[in-house]
Structures are given as structure tokens and as C-alpha cells.
Write an enzyme that holds these catalytic residues in place. Sequence first.
Site, PDB file in Angstrom:
ATOM      1  N   ASP A 106     -22.982 -35.206  22.688  1.00  0.00           N
ATOM      2  CA  ASP A 106     -23.405 -36.418  22.703  1.00  0.00           C
ATOM      3  C   ASP A 106     -23.617 -37.685  22.238  1.00  0.00           C
ATOM      4  OD1 ASP A 106     -26.605 -37.827  22.266  1.00  0.00           O
ATOM      5  OD2 ASP A 106     -27.112 -36.868  20.803  1.00  0.00           O
ATOM      6  N   ASP A 305     -25.933 -41.788  29.674  1.00  0.00           N
ATOM      7  CA  ASP A 305     -26.643 -40.480  27.961  1.00  0.00           C
ATOM      8  C   ASP A 305     -26.033 -39.258  28.582  1.00  0.00           C
ATOM      9  OD1 ASP A 305     -27.341 -39.581  25.704  1.00  0.00           O
ATOM     10  OD2 ASP A 305     -29.496 -39.601  26.975  1.00  0.00           O
TER      11      ASP A 305
END
Length: 425
Positions: A106, A305
Site C-alpha cells: 500500500d 496509489d
Amino acid sequence: MAVPSLLHSVIFLSLYLTSTNYAAVVPKRTTLQLFHVNSPFHTKPDPLSWDELQSKDQARLNYLVSLVTRKSLPIASGRQQVVQSPTYVIRASVGTPPQSFLMALDTSNDAAWVPCGGCEGCPLTVFSSENSTSYKILDCQDIHCQQVPSPFCATGSCSFNVTYGGSIVSANLSQDTVNLGGDDIPGYTFGCIKKITGPSSIPSQGLLGLGRGPLSLVSQSQNLYQSTFSYCLPSYKALNFSGSLWLGPVGQLKKIKYTPLLKNPKRSSLYYVNLVAIKVGRKIVGIPPSALAFNATTGAGTIIDSGTVFTRLVQPVYEAVRDEFRRRMGPTANVTTLGGFDTCYNVPITIPSIVLVFDGLNVSLPQDNFLIRSSSGSISCLAMAASPNNVNSVLNVIASFQQQNNRYIFDIPNNRLGITRQACS
């Protein structure tokens, strides 16, 4: 409509390590074997529809908005089977002797989390801290206790709660040895999860944060990897995956273009970049400059992201891109909808090109990076969407589907992001 079967296959990818320990003088590169996880690691569940993927992406966007308002390793396409979220995972070990997990990567999160024994609401795969001789719980006076969200004392130990997607995670702040592809990182600070409430939206075997904050892998392994990493995410359609995560500056690609990484002290975890324009066909789309502008106070701007699947653009940006895409398709093209996608066509069709224009470099998206196709192949959709109307989002999110088969190099010491085409599928 079902997602193509290969999209929900979990594939271990070869990763390259650039160092073996903190004392190493000459870094080395280690190659790990490729594994198809379908049979040895998990029973494949029912496939997700595109609409279900969009729904999970919205929960991810809500998480990102909440942040705004307040060496080589095996990567795998995590999707629903292993990590309960559409993301990528690596194989990591925690403890002494090591216990193996498939941890989600992440880039917008810092702290690592692992579900621990006795956890309420956790999946079956948990970390047995009592079996690790190097494990310890940190007390409330430890400096790291001030680096987690909402810390509090529980029987003298540092605990914290964090919202991730639609779930609330309660964890004890702990330390243990983390091993990545043969590299030991002793005394790694992470959350030992004791309770999960709400819908099951967190990675089931843990998470490894690659953000820019003090508890991220980037910061905690700074002496080892010098705050530098890169990844190449393979296409979900690839039969043989060779995508990779490279840790450390050694062996990174040299002849590539970079765009500056922008610093936002209030949202220090996020990787902001300056997206200055978007081209559809040969035309630069007319987008209000304010819709792309970076603003450290409001959190507005564009981030890279790894945990969001489909790129989300604020309303004025998406509508401008979508309308030009439709115009290029021509008046006779029959536009329809599919799930959360509002720009779909019956095939065969002629598709205009899309280019993301960053400060200092352009990224041309192959069709596989901006089109989804039905399992029958009869419908193709623009694989982007507007930020949900019920979310006061100011973020443009360049997501993993649009990042496929490109090498993204995060050079933190020089505050820059390199992007280049690389066939890692």
C-alpha cells in the site's frame, strides 16, 4: 458480468533484492521463484463483477479522502482471494523463527499490520507472537507510540485504532524481525491486530505500508534500501507474470524521465505528483487548472496509489476526459453503461489514445490500461470514473489498472518519481 478469470488469479512474481543485510558493502540481487497461487495457497472464490470492483474501489477512495481531510520480492495480484481487496501482495516473514504471510502493498499507508493470535474478527491466518523469540510489545513511552493514529494506553502497552476502508482496526504497537526475500529487518515496528470491526475490507494476511511516513518500510529500512524502490505491475491478462518489486537504488533503470514528487506535510504518507494535462487522441483536454492544482492546505492534487484499481478523477477532470473520449468515438458509436462505468461500447470500435501529461514526462496508456472488456468480449468500457458524488473528494488518483506494465521508480531522497514503459507481463 464476471471479471475475466485471470484477473482474480493470484500470481507470485519474481522480485529482485538489492541487499542482504545492513552490513553488506556490495549489494546483490536475488531472484525468487514464480508461483501460481490458485491451487497451493488458496481456493478461488466466486469471481467479482466489475460493479463489485467499483464498489470496493469506492471504499478505498473513502479511505484516501479520510487521509486528506485529516532488493527484489514476490508481488502477487491479491484481489479478493488472498487479501480481501483488489491490490498486490508480497511474501514476507515475521518473527523468529519466521512465519510467512502474503502482505498487501500500500503506497498510501505507512504502518504495517499483521493479524495476531486471539484476534477478534480476524481471518484464520494469524501471527503467533508467543512463538517468536524476538517479539515485543512497545510501551506508551516509546517514541513510536506518537507516530500511530489515535494512540492510547492499554495495560501499559501502546495501542491504536485506525480506519481502513470500511473496517476499524485495533492493534498493539509491536516490534519484531521482518524478512523480505532473505533480508532481515530487525526491530521492525508494526501493529499486531487484536480486533477488526465493520465489513471485512482489510488485507486478510496483513499490510506493508510503502508510504512516506516514519513507520513505513521506506523509513524503517532506510539504511538498507536508501528510501528507494520501484515496481512493475503486470497485466491481469498475462499468462506468465514477471512483474517485480525492486528495493534499493542498485539496479534501478537509469535512462528514464522523472516527475517531481510533491511534499505535503499534512498528508505526508501520500505520493503527490503534478498532473498538468490529459490528452485524448491528439487533443489536450480542456480541464480547469484548479481541478489539477496541488494544494497542501486542502489536500487537492494527484496521487499515485497502488491500492485503488481504477483511476478516479474529480468531476470536472473526468467529465472533460469522458466527453472528449466520446466525441472521438464518433456520433454513430452506441454508448452504454456497465456497472459503475458510464462510457461503454459494443465492439469492434476504434479507440482513441490517452496520454497522462505530468511535469517532466508523458505516460501513454496502452488500451489494456484504460479499457475493460466483458468476458464475452462484446463490450468495452473506459476504465476510469469520477469521484463519488457523495464524497467531497479533491484527489485525482492514478490507480493500479492504469499503471500496468510500467516501471514506477520512487526515488525519495531526490523527491522524484520515474515512469517508463516495461513489459513485465
